[in-house]
Design a protein around this motif. Structure first.
Motif, PDB file in Angstrom:
ATOM      1  N   THR A 166       0.978  -1.249   0.143  1.00 29.64           N
ATOM      2  CA  THR A 166       0.063  -0.014  -0.143  1.00 29.64           C
ATOM      3  C   THR A 166       0.930   1.051  -0.063  1.00 29.64           C
ATOM      4  OG1 THR A 166      -1.896  -1.227   1.032  1.00 29.64           O
ATOM      5  CG2 THR A 166      -1.643   1.487   1.483  1.00 29.64           C
ATOM      6  N   THR A 207      -6.172   2.965  -2.868  1.00 36.03           N
ATOM      7  CA  THR A 207      -7.657   3.498  -3.174  1.00 36.03           C
ATOM      8  C   THR A 207      -8.404   3.893  -1.979  1.00 36.03           C
ATOM      9  OG1 THR A 207      -8.070   1.691  -5.010  1.00 36.03           O
ATOM     10  CG2 THR A 207     -10.017   2.890  -4.238  1.00 36.03           C
ATOM     11  N   VAL A 208      -8.059   3.553  -0.942  1.00 34.23           N
ATOM     12  CA  VAL A 208      -8.612   3.924   0.479  1.00 34.23           C
ATOM     13  C   VAL A 208      -7.815   5.301   0.820  1.00 34.23           C
ATOM     14  CG1 VAL A 208      -8.440   3.521   2.954  1.00 34.23           C
ATOM     15  CG2 VAL A 208      -9.122   1.863   1.398  1.00 34.23           C
ATOM     16  N   ASP A 209      -6.523   5.273   0.496  1.00 34.97           N
ATOM     17  CA  ASP A 209      -5.683   6.516   0.712  1.00 34.97           C
ATOM     18  C   ASP A 209      -6.414   7.784  -0.144  1.00 34.97           C
ATOM     19  OD1 ASP A 209      -3.583   8.713  -0.327  1.00 34.97           O
ATOM     20  OD2 ASP A 209      -2.917   7.476   1.472  1.00 34.97           O
ATOM     21  N   SER A 210      -6.897   7.546  -1.519  1.00 37.67           N
ATOM     22  CA  SER A 210      -7.224   8.598  -2.375  1.00 37.67           C
ATOM     23  C   SER A 210      -8.872   9.028  -1.832  1.00 37.67           C
ATOM     24  CB  SER A 210      -7.146   7.905  -3.855  1.00 37.67           C
ATOM     25  OG  SER A 210      -6.073   7.735  -4.411  1.00 37.67           O
ATOM     26  N   GLY A 241      -5.397  -0.348  -0.496  1.00 35.52           N
ATOM     27  CA  GLY A 241      -5.118   0.514   0.384  1.00 35.52           C
ATOM     28  C   GLY A 241      -4.816   1.896  -0.523  1.00 35.52           C
ATOM     29  N   ASP A 248       0.875   3.763  -2.985  1.00 41.34           N
ATOM     30  CA  ASP A 248       0.444   5.316  -2.961  1.00 41.34           C
ATOM     31  C   ASP A 248       1.344   6.298  -3.341  1.00 41.34           C
ATOM     32  OD1 ASP A 248      -1.327   7.434  -1.712  1.00 41.34           O
ATOM     33  OD2 ASP A 248       0.232   7.296  -0.155  1.00 41.34           O
ATOM     34  N   VAL A 267      -4.013   9.895   7.096  1.00 44.47           N
ATOM     35  CA  VAL A 267      -4.339   9.074   5.816  1.00 44.47           C
ATOM     36  C   VAL A 267      -3.515   8.163   5.458  1.00 44.47           C
ATOM     37  CG1 VAL A 267      -4.891   9.372   3.411  1.00 44.47           C
ATOM     38  CG2 VAL A 267      -5.678  11.340   5.180  1.00 44.47           C
ATOM     39  N   ASN A 268      -2.174   8.051   5.443  1.00 46.85           N
ATOM     40  CA  ASN A 268      -1.162   7.239   5.264  1.00 46.85           C
ATOM     41  C   ASN A 268      -1.286   5.892   6.315  1.00 46.85           C
ATOM     42  OD1 ASN A 268       0.018   8.735   3.124  1.00 46.85           O
ATOM     43  ND2 ASN A 268       1.540   9.502   4.402  1.00 46.85           N
ATOM     44  N   ALA A 297      -4.475   4.014   5.349  1.00 45.75           N
ATOM     45  CA  ALA A 297      -4.484   3.530   4.327  1.00 45.75           C
ATOM     46  C   ALA A 297      -3.653   2.236   4.291  1.00 45.75           C
ATOM     47  CB  ALA A 297      -3.808   4.325   3.084  1.00 45.75           C
ATOM     48  N   THR A 298      -2.399   2.419   5.039  1.00 45.99           N
ATOM     49  CA  THR A 298      -1.398   0.976   4.958  1.00 45.99           C
ATOM     50  C   THR A 298      -2.386   0.204   5.987  1.00 45.99           C
ATOM     51  OG1 THR A 298      -0.365   2.245   6.803  1.00 45.99           O
ATOM     52  CG2 THR A 298       0.761   2.297   4.660  1.00 45.99           C
ATOM     53  N   SER A 357      -5.577  -0.362   5.935  1.00 42.82           N
ATOM     54  CA  SER A 357      -6.390  -1.095   5.304  1.00 42.82           C
ATOM     55  C   SER A 357      -5.831  -2.135   4.452  1.00 42.82           C
ATOM     56  CB  SER A 357      -7.171  -0.259   4.615  1.00 42.82           C
ATOM     57  OG  SER A 357      -6.388   0.516   3.556  1.00 42.82           O
TER      58      SER A 357
END
Length: 448
Positions: free
Chosen positions: A329, A406-409, A404, A333, A425-426, A429-430, A432
């Motif tokens: 992820t 996509t979740v970040d975005s 991951g 990202d 956010v990072n 995302a990681t 997830s």
């Protein structure tokens, strides 16, 4: 001799009094701490006050720096007496802070080079921590021979080096007179790590230190990491090698290397567009931790499960996949944002409406392709290094990295700037990516 050096020297001597605990017992240490605390409270002016006072102490007319320092040491001592924190770790932590500080202050008289000062602090602090632990073992295990010290040397070196790196990192992001906070943080980290005995010997730990320090300095020299970012990377790398292995480290360092270099991709163009990383692209501790915190928790979980310290006896391989999913992820990202940001046609991921370059949640097809490629790189390395991964596992890692990313975005488009910062956010995302990877592996295992 300058005032900071004299003050640091006195603090180091006071730290040496921690040896009274293994020598005379907890009550002796408590009595000494009470005397020092009372003296710090009563001395409000004069030469002794001037010797021990930090600049901020003059405002309140009290030696608050010394008072909080003693309180931090007493807190660690109480944990050592009432919980599983060993007396050796307590003594090593106190000596680490005291003698690392005086060494740095002495070095400042000859150089102001940040890397040199950090190196001096870490070397002396590590030596002091190992010495303190060794002396404590000898004092508490007499008249036993010295073999127990030799067998404990790898652990003592690992704890000393890890504590010194954390202390240097915290001193870089905090103030020099925040040593009470540093002491407590180092003591708690070493308490945790002491429960996870290293799987490699002293020579292996020395080799791990050399490898991580060299790579950390290279990242600093190439301006892909700040001092804090370098220290964070070295510490995380050391923990990964000692508790996971070199295979885990290769996966992690692939992200640091490729991700760091990607920040230099068309840097002048990104700078002119206003989307470049600050500090000429150098990653700080917040950026490193935001992307690697979940990975290091997975390493700690793997070590704890291997040592059967976790309830339920979970399969250690689940932590391996959580680790690779989080790194995939982070790689996806980073590459998607660093490469995709140079293209001037981003669209908001939630609505697909055109947005300005650098807008949180804005994506480009070029960035998405780069992100997928990053996940494939991590999956390929994992497939080669870990027999547990296999073809299906590699596919799961790629999927987790893309999820991951996509979740970040999505978080960037919805919550970043209002509820969450970039590092938050990072982290999410990681997290997830790690959870998706572990859950998919668990699901395939159940179905299979």
């Amino acid at each position: 001799m300058t005032a900071p050096v004299r003050r640091a020297g006195v603090f180091a001597l006071l730290c040496t009094l921690a040896l009274a605990v293994p020598l005379g017992g907890p009550w002796t240490g408590a009595a000494i701490a009470a005397v020092v605390f009372l003296g710090a409270f009563l001395v409000t002016d004069g030469p002794i006050f001037d010797l021990l006072a930090y600049p901020s102490d003059y405002e309140g007319g009290r030696l608050y720096g010394l008072i909080t320092f003693v309180l931090a040491a007493v807190t660690l001592g109480l944990i050592a007496v009432t919980a599983s924190l060993s007396i050796a770790v307590f003594v090593g932590t106190v000596l680490l802070i005291g003698y690392g500080n005086v060494a740095e202050q002495l070095a400042r008289r000859r150089t102001d080079h940040d890397v040199a000062l950090v190196a001096v602090f870490c070397l002396v602090a590590t030596a002091a921590a190992v010495f303190g632990q060794g002396v404590t073992h000898w004092l508490t295990e007499r008249p036993a021979p010295l073999e127990p010290i030799g067998s404990a040397l790898p652990t003592m070196l690992f704890l000393g080096a890890s504590g010194a790196l954390l202390a240097a990192l915290l001193r870089d992001v905090l103030l020099s007179h925040d040593d009470p906070i540093v002491m407590l943080s180092v003591g708690l980290l070493c308490w945790l790590l002491a429960e996870l005995e290293p799987a490699i010997g002293a020579a292996g730990i020395l080799a791990a230190l050399v490898v991580t320090v060299v790579l950390g300095y290279v990242s600093y020299a190439l301006e892909t990491a700040s001092i804090a970012g370098m220290l964070t990377g070295i510490l995380l790398g050391l923990l990964t090698i000692v508790l996971g292995g070199y295979g885990w480290f290769v996966v992690l360092i692939s992200f640091f290397a490729i991700g760091g270099l990607s920040s230099k991709f068309r840097y002048e163009q990104k700078e002119s567009m206003g989307v470049a990383e600050d500090n000429n692209g150098a990653r700080g501790s917040g950026n490193v931790l935001g992307n690697a915190a979940v990975a290091i928790v997975a390493v700690l979980g793997y070590a704890a499960s291997s040592a059967t310290l976790l309830p339920g006896d979970p399969d250690p391989s689940l932590f391996l996949f959580a680790f690779t999913g989080s790194v995939a992820t982070a790689m996806s990202d980073t590459l998607s944002s660093e490469i995709g940001s140079v293209f001037e046609t981003p669209r908001l991921i939630t609505t697909l409406e055109p947005v300005e370059p650098g807008t949180d949640g804005g994506v480009t097809w070029q960035g998405e392709v780069a992100g997928i490629a990053g996940a494939i790189v991590v999956a390929g390395i994992s497939y080669v290094l870990f027999p547990e991964v296999a073809v299906v596992g590699a596919g799961i890692i790629v999927a987790a990295g893309v999820v991951g990313m996509t979740v970040d975005s999505i978080l960037g488009a919805t919550l970043e700037g209002t509820v969450l910062g970039n590092q938050g956010v990072n982290f999410l995302a990681t997290l997830s990516g790690a959870l998706v990877c572990a859950l998919l592996v668990l699901s395939f295992a159940v179905l299979g």
